[in-house]
Motif scaffolding. Structure first.
Motif, PDB file in Angstrom:
ATOM      1  N   MET A 133       1.028  -1.333  -0.340  1.00  0.00           N
ATOM      2  CA  MET A 133      -0.087  -0.073  -0.341  1.00  0.00           C
ATOM      3  C   MET A 133       0.764   1.626  -0.114  1.00  0.00           C
ATOM      4  N   ASN A 150       0.221   7.624   0.158  1.00  0.00           N
ATOM      5  CA  ASN A 150      -1.251   7.764  -0.441  1.00  0.00           C
ATOM      6  C   ASN A 150      -2.219   6.834   0.137  1.00  0.00           C
ATOM      7  N   ALA A 151      -2.768   5.973  -1.043  1.00  0.00           N
ATOM      8  CA  ALA A 151      -3.154   4.952  -0.432  1.00  0.00           C
ATOM      9  C   ALA A 151      -3.863   4.601   1.003  1.00  0.00           C
ATOM     10  N   THR A 194      -5.580   8.457   2.256  1.00  0.00           N
ATOM     11  CA  THR A 194      -6.449   7.993   1.759  1.00  0.00           C
ATOM     12  C   THR A 194      -7.827   7.433   2.415  1.00  0.00           C
TER      13      THR A 194
END
Length: 99
Positions: free
Chosen positions: A1, A4-5, A8
């Motif tokens: 991962m 940014n993911a 988020t």
């Protein structure tokens, strides 16, 4: 991962109401459908709490579901003498926002 993911996903998780909040909100909305002139009973609150908890915690591990339900139950305010379901629901919605 990726970072940014992860950021988020974390932001989305933190922005959503907790399951305890969802339970209390569901109970409040259900109470608002009751007769506005009848005094509320503890049995009615417990029935609505149990029903909302079963739906909202469905699929969670038992230990997580139990803790979530206990957290919601501990947040329930006492029922005032001759308090209506509508009045209780409004107080419950205020509490749900704060947990």
């Amino acid at each position: 991962m990726t970072t940014n993911a992860f950021d988020t996903a974390l932001h989305q998780f933190l922005a959503e109401p907790s399951r305890a909040q969802q339970i209390l909100t569901a109970v409040a909305h259900t109470l608002q459908t009751e007769d506005p002139f009848e005094p509320l009973t503890l049995d009615a609150v417990n029935d609505y709490l149990r029903g909302a908890a079963l739906v909202i915690t469905n699929g969670l591990p038992d230990v997580v579901a139990d803790e979530t339900i206990q957290h919601a139950a501990r947040a329930l305010p006492s029922i005032y003498e001759r308090e209506t379901a509508d009045a209780y629901a409004l107080r419950l919605l205020q509490i749900a926002r704060s947990i």
